[in-house]
Design an enzyme around this catalytic site. Structure first.
Site, PDB file in Angstrom:
ATOM      1  N   VAL A  10       0.860  -1.177   0.000  1.00  0.00           N
ATOM      2  CA  VAL A  10       0.000   0.000   0.000  1.00  0.00           C
ATOM      3  C   VAL A  10       0.892   1.221   0.000  1.00  0.00           C
ATOM      4  O   VAL A  10       2.029   1.181   0.481  1.00  0.00           O
ATOM      5  CB  VAL A  10      -0.965   0.028   1.209  1.00  0.00           C
ATOM      6  N   SER A  11       0.389   2.333  -0.560  1.00  0.00           N
ATOM      7  CA  SER A  11       1.187   3.547  -0.667  1.00  0.00           C
ATOM      8  C   SER A  11       1.276   4.307   0.644  1.00  0.00           C
ATOM      9  O   SER A  11       2.291   4.913   0.949  1.00  0.00           O
ATOM     10  CB  SER A  11       0.604   4.463  -1.744  1.00  0.00           C
ATOM     11  N   THR A  12       0.210   4.302   1.416  1.00  0.00           N
ATOM     12  CA  THR A  12       0.215   5.024   2.685  1.00  0.00           C
ATOM     13  C   THR A  12      -0.360   4.132   3.770  1.00  0.00           C
ATOM     14  O   THR A  12      -1.077   3.172   3.492  1.00  0.00           O
ATOM     15  CB  THR A  12      -0.637   6.312   2.600  1.00  0.00           C
ATOM     16  N   GLN A  15      -4.152   3.151   3.920  1.00  0.00           N
ATOM     17  CA  GLN A  15      -4.791   2.252   2.971  1.00  0.00           C
ATOM     18  C   GLN A  15      -4.910   0.871   3.605  1.00  0.00           C
ATOM     19  O   GLN A  15      -4.283   0.588   4.619  1.00  0.00           O
ATOM     20  CB  GLN A  15      -3.994   2.187   1.674  1.00  0.00           C
TER      21      GLN A  15
END
Length: 190
Positions: A10-12, A15
């Site tokens: 996940v990017s952050t 998420q």
């Protein structure tokens, strides 16, 4: 023993890595490795850990292909490396399994598309350079102004630092240092 190894990214932190982990576990993953990082960040410790752990005959499973690679080229590089190590790729969302003949065919098609894309970019670049030349432009680095270089070397000989001489004459600092070395450290040019 071979098995399915899951990879979730996940990017952050806000998420849902738990959702990906759950889907991978339901698909049969015996262990799931995770990263909370942007896809642009090539430093992915979870993926590296998975690759160290994986053995010939294992399958790397992802929820979607974009979890494994941000671009088609990056994805193909990863898949090629997996194939060389005897590790299959399973993407749940796209229903791709490279251990099957159909899944391998899809990646050959992706590879052909990536090659086509690279060729198009090269042709566009070549066309752009030709168009610029037709308009009287000279693409590329400007030729070095030897008069400004000579002036910079004289300023350095007079006691100015190479950095300051470069700044005053609009030259790159590395250019002045390179020319100092090329002149054998002699700061004056006759």
């Amino acid at each position: 023993m071979t098995g399915i190894l899951g990879y979730a990214r996940v990017s952050t932190g806000d998420q849902d890595v738990a959702g990906q982990t759950m889907r991978l576990t339901q698909a049969g993953a015996i262990k799931v490795f995770t990263d909370v990082r942007s896809g642009r960040n090539m430093d992915r410790p979870g993926l590296q850990e998975l690759l160290v752990y994986a053995r010939h005959g294992d399958t790397l499973a992802v929820v979607r292909l974009d979890r494994l690679g941000r671009s088609l080229g990056e994805l193909l590089t990863t898949v090629t490396m997996l194939k060389e190590r005897g590790i299959a790729l399973l993407s749940l969302e796209e229903k791709i399994d490279t251990s099957s003949a159909a899944g391998e065919l899809i990646f050959h098609v992706f590879g052909a598309i990536a090659h086509f894309e690279r060729r198009l970019i090269a042709e566009r670049t070549k066309d752009g350079i030709a168009a610029a030349r037709a308009r009287g432009k000279r693409p590329g680095r400007r030729p070095l102004d030897i008069d400004r270089v000579a002036a910079a070397l004289k300023l350095v000989a007079a006691g100015l630092s190479p950095t300051e001489a470069a700044r005053q004459l609009g030259l790159g600092r590395s250019t002045v240092y390179r020319e100092l070395v090329a002149s054998g450290g002699r700061a004056s040019v006759s």
